[in-house]
Write an enzyme that holds these catalytic residues in place. Structure first.
Site, PDB file in Angstrom:
ATOM      1  N   ASP A   1       0.828  -1.204   0.000  1.00 20.75           N
ATOM      2  CA  ASP A   1       0.000   0.000   0.000  1.00 20.75           C
ATOM      3  C   ASP A   1       0.868   1.262   0.000  1.00 20.75           C
ATOM      4  O   ASP A   1       1.859   1.337   0.726  1.00 20.75           O
ATOM      5  CB  ASP A   1      -0.882  -0.020   1.263  1.00 20.75           C
TER       6      ASP A   1
ATOM      7  N   GLU B   1      13.630 -15.556  -0.544  1.00 19.76           N
ATOM      8  CA  GLU B   1      13.891 -16.727   0.313  1.00 19.76           C
ATOM      9  C   GLU B   1      12.832 -17.806   0.087  1.00 19.76           C
ATOM     10  O   GLU B   1      12.967 -18.927   0.550  1.00 19.76           O
ATOM     11  CB  GLU B   1      13.845 -16.320   1.798  1.00 19.76           C
TER      12      GLU B   1
HETATM   13  C1  NOJ Z   1      -4.155   3.236  -0.799  1.00 21.31           C
HETATM   14  C2  NOJ Z   1      -5.344   2.355  -0.558  1.00 21.31           C
HETATM   15  O1  NOJ Z   1      -5.698   1.687  -1.747  1.00 21.31           O
HETATM   16  C3  NOJ Z   1      -6.440   3.254  -0.048  1.00 21.31           C
HETATM   17  O2  NOJ Z   1      -7.675   2.608   0.002  1.00 21.31           O
HETATM   18  C4  NOJ Z   1      -6.023   3.774   1.306  1.00 21.31           C
HETATM   19  O3  NOJ Z   1      -7.001   4.683   1.783  1.00 21.31           O
HETATM   20  C5  NOJ Z   1      -4.681   4.491   1.228  1.00 21.31           C
HETATM   21  N1  NOJ Z   1      -3.702   3.774   0.452  1.00 21.31           N
HETATM   22  C6  NOJ Z   1      -4.118   4.675   2.611  1.00 21.31           C
HETATM   23  O4  NOJ Z   1      -3.766   3.432   3.157  1.00 21.31           O
END
Ligand code: NOJ
Length: 569
Positions: free
Chosen positions: A213, A254
């Site tokens: 993310d 790994e």
């Molecule tokens: C990207 C994620 O896809 C989104 O849904 C989220 O709100 C933000 N990153 C923060 O984690």
């Protein structure tokens, strides 16, 4: 399934990956929230659909200030979703169905309920506990102005001031998203070690891949300067972020055949490609493709650009049309402006759903024919559109709340799936459920349930099932694509995308008028041809046109055909 049963070892290079938004997929216990038992019961549906892997949205314990992207414990499962044992069973059963598991790891920030952040709040300024995050005194005589001018991606300042138990105001902490999502300090070796351990924890449980993310945001300029548009960003795509991914790649290596997938929104393809160097991430999401308008020249430019910058670093391309952060593409393609940008979600534009659906069908076949892996977002196989009229009182997205509704946010793409029946909850929750689905489903979705579409040879679901299965056999992994400049001796019109890959040609007509197709076997089409001088009857009984030998024929506007050409063009 044993390792030797897998299809190519580098499965992720050509996989069809289904984004499963857990809270909106299937609710087994009637609390209005999807859960892992709900997914387990529907694995046969996903296997029949023809996907190779599932990417689960965050499934960890979370107060849900940002739908689970505020993680309180990275090594456990949210009790609303199930248990760690449920996750283990899901991973194993997925493998029995030939479906791999990708989980979402959120390294930029955690929840303000994470034990480390609780410890940081309880500890004094300058403590080791606070050094895992970004705590700073405020500016001004009383420290009542944030340490710098950074703005939260969800609106408002990126800093929140702490206060002691007696209410005395204290330091500020950084959160690039909501205040409930404090940013980790990736300059701290404890943070690095913790996440490498989290990766191993899940790889050891059989997880096949990690979606990372906000992958370009992790490292910050330690001087925390004010933003200066003429300088590189102090918190986006800094050079030192790559050290983290080199270390993560060493961890992934790994284990056999694991994949690291970056969520990276960057306008500059050269910077973007740096994440795909051989010792970093395996793949990244292709957001330029998702954001591109429904326009032949624009799409071709994105496709060419994608292939060339991936080739430069030897990485496979990816393709995506929708996810849980963007307006669903059925709606986007039904608007006058078919492009998308995260900072201008516009739900005031009229939507022609029939047109959007027709284009979405064409876009699906185009996407699945391209070389590389394809991401699907749950519900696109049913042709769901963005739900734009959710009542304010039911909305959950912090973007909507933090912008006072100026930005409609993302709830409209996250409405629970319709499975069966003619009224909400459409089989999402079991009969007699004690709660309504966490977001309300539109009554019109009665026509878009899995049950309704499975029985309809012309439905979006039938198209996706057929396309995903054909994709495996007709577009061999690694087969390159070649643009066609002409077929049947006639130049390909500018508003038509036409290429060959493997044994097939994929032809998408984005022009307002029908185009003449070359002679060959029609394998699949998103919309019936306008005129079909057939040379034989259909090869199978499932559709009046697919599998039919044709001597030319007219592909209507906003449609895609897959054809096995009779002659080399
Ligand atoms: C990207 C994620 O896809 C989104 O849904 C989220 O709100 C933000 N990153 C923060 O984690």
């Amino acid at each position: 399934m044993t390792e030797s049963n897998w299809r190519p070892r580098v499965w992720w290079q050509s996989a069809a990956i289904y984004e499963l938004y857990v809270q909106s997929f299937a609710d087994s216990d009637g609390d209005g929230i999807g859960d892992l038992a709900g997914v387990r019961a529907r694995l046969p549906y996903l296997a029949e659909l023809g996907v190779d892997a599932i990417w689960y949205s965050p499934w960890y314990p979370s107060p849900r200030s940002d739908a689970g992207y505020d993680v309180a414990d990275y090594r456990s499962i949210d009790p609303a979703f199930g248990t760690l044992a449920d996750a283990d069973a899901l991973i194993a059963e997925g493998h029995q169905h030939g479906i791999r598991t990708i989980i979402d790891v959120v390294p930029n920030h955690c929840s303000d309920q994470h034990p480390w952040f609780a410890a940081a709040l309880a500890a004094p300024p300058g403590s080791a506990e606070r050094a895992r995050f970004w705590f700073r005194p405020g500016r001004g005589e009383h420290g009542d102005r944030p340490p710098n001018d950074w703005q939260s991606i969800f609106g408002g300042p990126a800093w929140t001031r702490t206060s002691a138990a007696d209410g005395t105001p204290g330091e500020w902490y950084l959160h690039l998203f909501a205040p409930e999502q404090p940013d980790f300090n990736w300059g701290n070796p404890e943070v690095r070690a913790e996440f490498e351990d989290i990766l191993r924890f899940w790889f050891d449980r059989g997880v096949d891949g990690i979606r990372i993310d906000s992958a370009a945001l992790l490292t910050k300029d330690p001087a925390l300067p004010d933003s200066d548009p003429s300088d590189p960003s102090p918190y986006t795509d800094r050079d030192d972020v790559h050290d983290i991914y080199r270390a993560w790649r060493a961890v992934a290596d790994e284990y056999p055949a694991r994949v690291l997938i970056g969520e990276i929104w960057l306008p500059d393809a050269t910077r973007f490609a740096r994440y795909l160097r051989p010792d970093e991430l395996h793949t990244v999401f292709n957001f330029p493709y998702l954001c591109a308008p429904w326009d032949a020249a624009g799409l071709r430019q994105v496709i060419d650009g994608t292939l060339s910058f991936h080739a430069a670093v030897g990485a496979p391309a990816t393709w995506v049309l929708s996810n849980h952060d963007v307006d669903r593409h059925v709606s986007r393609y039904g608007r006058a402006d078919t492009s998308f940008a995260l900072d201008r979600r516009d739900h005031s534009q009229p939507v022609d759903l029939a047109l959007g659906t027709r284009r979405a069908r064409a876009a699906a076949l185009l996407t699945m024919a391209l070389p590389g892996s394809a991401y699907l977002y749950q519900g696109e196989e049913l042709g769901l559109g963005e739900v734009e009229d959710l009542p304010a009182a039911r909305r959950q997205d912090p973007i909507w709340h933090r912008t006072n509704g100026a930005d409609p946010g993302r709830d409209g793409s996250r409405v629970p799936l319709p499975w069966s029946g003619t009224e909400p909850p459409f089989g999402f929750s079991p009969p007699g459920a004690r709660k309504e689905p966490w977001l309300p489903q539109p009554p019109a979705w009665r026509a878009l349930t899995v049950q309704a579409e499975a029985a309809d040879p012309d439905s979006m679901l039938t198209l996706y099932r057929r396309a995903l299965h054909l994709r495996r056999t007709e577009f061999p992994p690694g087969a390159p694509m070649t643009w066609l400049s002409s077929f049947s001796g006639v130049p390909v019109p500018a508003a038509v995308l036409a290429f060959t890959r493997g044994q097939l040609a994929c032809i998408t007509n984005l022009s307002p008028s029908p185009v003449e197709l070359p002679a060959g076997d029609l394998i699949l089409t998103s919309t019936p041809l306008t005129s079909t001088p057939l040379t034989s009857t259909p090869l199978d009984g499932t559709s009046p046109l697919d599998g039919t030998a044709l001597a030319g024929g007219l592909l209507p506007s906003d449609a895609t055909a897959w054809i096995r050409l009779a002659a080399t063009p």
